[in-house]
Scaffold this motif. Structure first.
Motif, PDB file in Angstrom:
ATOM      1  N   LEU A   4     -18.515  55.662  -1.845  1.00 48.42           N
ATOM      2  CA  LEU A   4     -17.467  54.644  -1.773  1.00 48.42           C
ATOM      3  C   LEU A   4     -18.067  53.252  -1.997  1.00 48.42           C
ATOM      4  O   LEU A   4     -17.526  52.428  -2.746  1.00 48.42           O
ATOM      5  N   LEU A   5     -19.212  53.039  -1.374  1.00 48.69           N
ATOM      6  CA  LEU A   5     -19.870  51.736  -1.521  1.00 48.69           C
ATOM      7  C   LEU A   5     -20.223  51.475  -2.990  1.00 48.69           C
ATOM      8  O   LEU A   5     -20.087  50.356  -3.489  1.00 48.69           O
ATOM      9  N   LYS A   6     -20.667  52.521  -3.652  1.00 48.78           N
ATOM     10  CA  LYS A   6     -21.056  52.343  -5.063  1.00 48.78           C
ATOM     11  C   LYS A   6     -19.843  51.985  -5.930  1.00 48.78           C
ATOM     12  O   LYS A   6     -19.974  51.263  -6.911  1.00 48.78           O
ATOM     13  N   LEU A   7     -18.666  52.478  -5.540  1.00 51.04           N
ATOM     14  CA  LEU A   7     -17.452  52.115  -6.281  1.00 51.04           C
ATOM     15  C   LEU A   7     -17.109  50.632  -6.071  1.00 51.04           C
ATOM     16  O   LEU A   7     -16.491  49.996  -6.919  1.00 51.04           O
ATOM     17  N   LEU A   8     -17.535  50.122  -4.926  1.00 52.52           N
ATOM     18  CA  LEU A   8     -17.188  48.729  -4.590  1.00 52.52           C
ATOM     19  C   LEU A   8     -18.257  47.725  -4.987  1.00 52.52           C
ATOM     20  O   LEU A   8     -18.066  46.517  -4.849  1.00 52.52           O
ATOM     21  N   LYS A   9     -19.402  48.224  -5.466  1.00 54.72           N
ATOM     22  CA  LYS A   9     -20.554  47.324  -5.559  1.00 54.72           C
ATOM     23  C   LYS A   9     -20.396  46.181  -6.567  1.00 54.72           C
ATOM     24  O   LYS A   9     -21.106  45.191  -6.493  1.00 54.72           O
ATOM     25  N   ASP A  10     -19.417  46.292  -7.483  1.00 50.78           N
ATOM     26  CA  ASP A  10     -19.220  45.215  -8.462  1.00 50.78           C
ATOM     27  C   ASP A  10     -18.622  43.944  -7.841  1.00 50.78           C
ATOM     28  O   ASP A  10     -18.517  42.904  -8.495  1.00 50.78           O
ATOM     29  N   GLY A  11     -18.210  44.031  -6.559  1.00 55.16           N
ATOM     30  CA  GLY A  11     -17.684  42.834  -5.894  1.00 55.16           C
ATOM     31  C   GLY A  11     -16.249  42.515  -6.295  1.00 55.16           C
ATOM     32  O   GLY A  11     -15.730  41.461  -5.947  1.00 55.16           O
ATOM     33  N   ARG A  12     -15.591  43.418  -7.063  1.00 54.97           N
ATOM     34  CA  ARG A  12     -14.184  43.182  -7.440  1.00 54.97           C
ATOM     35  C   ARG A  12     -13.268  43.898  -6.451  1.00 54.97           C
ATOM     36  O   ARG A  12     -13.714  44.737  -5.677  1.00 54.97           O
ATOM     37  N   PHE A  13     -11.964  43.594  -6.589  1.00 54.96           N
ATOM     38  CA  PHE A  13     -10.984  44.292  -5.750  1.00 54.96           C
ATOM     39  C   PHE A  13     -10.718  45.693  -6.288  1.00 54.96           C
ATOM     40  O   PHE A  13     -10.625  45.886  -7.508  1.00 54.96           O
ATOM     41  N   HIS A  14     -10.612  46.665  -5.356  1.00 53.34           N
ATOM     42  CA  HIS A  14     -10.232  48.040  -5.720  1.00 53.34           C
ATOM     43  C   HIS A  14      -9.149  48.459  -4.738  1.00 53.34           C
ATOM     44  O   HIS A  14      -9.319  48.261  -3.522  1.00 53.34           O
ATOM     45  N   SER A  15      -8.069  49.033  -5.273  1.00 56.69           N
ATOM     46  CA  SER A  15      -7.000  49.430  -4.358  1.00 56.69           C
ATOM     47  C   SER A  15      -7.400  50.704  -3.604  1.00 56.69           C
ATOM     48  O   SER A  15      -8.211  51.500  -4.086  1.00 56.69           O
ATOM     49  N   GLY A  16      -6.798  50.860  -2.421  1.00 55.70           N
ATOM     50  CA  GLY A  16      -7.044  52.055  -1.619  1.00 55.70           C
ATOM     51  C   GLY A  16      -6.698  53.314  -2.404  1.00 55.70           C
ATOM     52  O   GLY A  16      -7.385  54.332  -2.295  1.00 55.70           O
ATOM     53  N   GLN A  17      -5.648  53.188  -3.215  1.00 52.11           N
ATOM     54  CA  GLN A  17      -5.202  54.356  -3.992  1.00 52.11           C
ATOM     55  C   GLN A  17      -6.251  54.761  -5.043  1.00 52.11           C
ATOM     56  O   GLN A  17      -6.593  55.929  -5.176  1.00 52.11           O
ATOM     57  N   THR A  18      -6.778  53.768  -5.775  1.00 52.09           N
ATOM     58  CA  THR A  18      -7.789  54.071  -6.804  1.00 52.09           C
ATOM     59  C   THR A  18      -9.037  54.667  -6.165  1.00 52.09           C
ATOM     60  O   THR A  18      -9.615  55.627  -6.663  1.00 52.09           O
TER      61      THR A  18
END
Ligand code: BTN
Length: 319
Positions: A4-18
């Protein structure tokens, strides 16, 4: 959780659904994992209704391609862990299981990082460098003489090349900026030093850490010194290169040719110090080191040499 952290690492917003869809879990499971991430790794995550989740700052993680981008091919087989008790401990386990040396173990964080003299090495997630290089030493105490000092020199050199001009050495193997520690080295050895043994060169460098209450001595980090975030993959690539060069010099010619260079960078040369060994204390003035890397102190007008992993050095107040 780290996926999950790796999906977020770009520092952009990601929706809970995605995020949920990418991981095959529900939105509420995403929410729970994010709470764990925040608490366990001390990573602030912004939650904005209608936009989703965003790391407070983008994360640059260690990765083999990132290291190779700076160094060409990697010098040693490299094993990177998201989280481990200690890279030194992991390296020793791998040796016990028969993995062939040399090899390198890196981690994003250590839950039980080991320092010298039984201390803990503070190892927060994705901020610093936790680096353990394993070498096989064949038949020769000579190859171990001064080895930890050689590692210190390689670390200092890499730090200077990345802008820490004032990095210097403190016997036996601390790297300091002024009085503040920026890197520490812990060598651990298994096997028979007079025959075949494996040595783990454990290196901890404070890279991007800017605050912590957990370190009980004066410290600094590369980021605090330069004011800029440091790419840890670049640091690994450079450290690999400098270590490879210094280790080759040491293997081929012994500690002798390195002694002078080490002394020239010793911040405490000529200083009045106390050498502490358990409850014992010896006061003297630092003369330098000998051909084996032992500390030479003038004690009551007489020169004496000291060596051993459990020793530590303090400046005397009158120094
Ligand atoms: C010191 O006390 O100065 C030595 C610190 C060494 C820390 C490094 S971090 C990587 C490797 N793994 C460990 O558990 N310790 C060393």
């Amino acid at each position: 959780m780290l996926t999950l952290l790796k999906l977020l690492k770009d520092g952009r917003f990601h929706s809970g659904q995605t995020l949920g869809a990418a991981l095959g879990i529900s939105r509420s499971a995403v929410w729970k994992q994010l709470q764990h991430l925040e608490a366990e790794l001390n990573l602030p995550i912004h939650k904005v209704r209608g936009r989703g989740y965003q790391l407070a700052a983008p994360l640059a993680l260690l990765d083999a391609d990132g290291i190779a981008a700076y160094a060409g091919a990697s010098i040693w087989p490299t094993f990177i862990f998201d989280s481990i008790d200690s890279t030194n401990a992991e390296a020793l386990r791998a040796v016990a299981e028969g993995r062939q040396a040399p090899f390198l173990v890196l981690a994003e964080r250590q839950s039980a990082g080991r320092g010298r003299r039984g201390r803990t090495w503070v190892s927060p997630f994705a901020e610093n460098l936790y680096y353990s290089l394993v070498l096989r030493i064949d038949g020769g105490m000579r190859q171990l003489e001064g080895l930890s000092l050689v590692v210190g020199l390689a670390v200092m050199q890499a730090l200077r090349e990345l802008g820490i001009a004032k990095a210097g050495l403190k016997w036996p193997n601390d790297v300091l900026v002024g009085q503040q520690k920026i890197a520490g080295i812990l060598l651990e050895l298994v096997g028979d030093p007079a025959d075949v043994c494996h040595v783990v060169l454990g290196i901890g460098i404070n890279v991007n850490m800017q605050a912590t209450d957990a370190v009980d001595q004066q410290w600094t980090s590369m980021r605090l010194e330069t004011g800029k975030a440091v790419d840890r993959n670049q640091l690994v690539a450079l450290l690999n290169q400098r270590l490879q060069e210094y280790l080759a010099l040491h293997r081929d010619q012994g500690f002798g040719p390195i002694q002078e260079q080490w002394e020239a960078n010793h911040l405490w040369q000529g200083k009045a110090v106390s050498l502490i060994a358990g409850v014992k204390q010896v006061d003297g003035v630092v003369m330098g080191i000998d051909q084996q890397g032992a500390l030479r102190l003038k004690v009551d007008g007489v020169e004496k040499s000291f060596s051993g992993g459990e020793l530590s050095l303090r400046l005397r107040n009158d120094s």
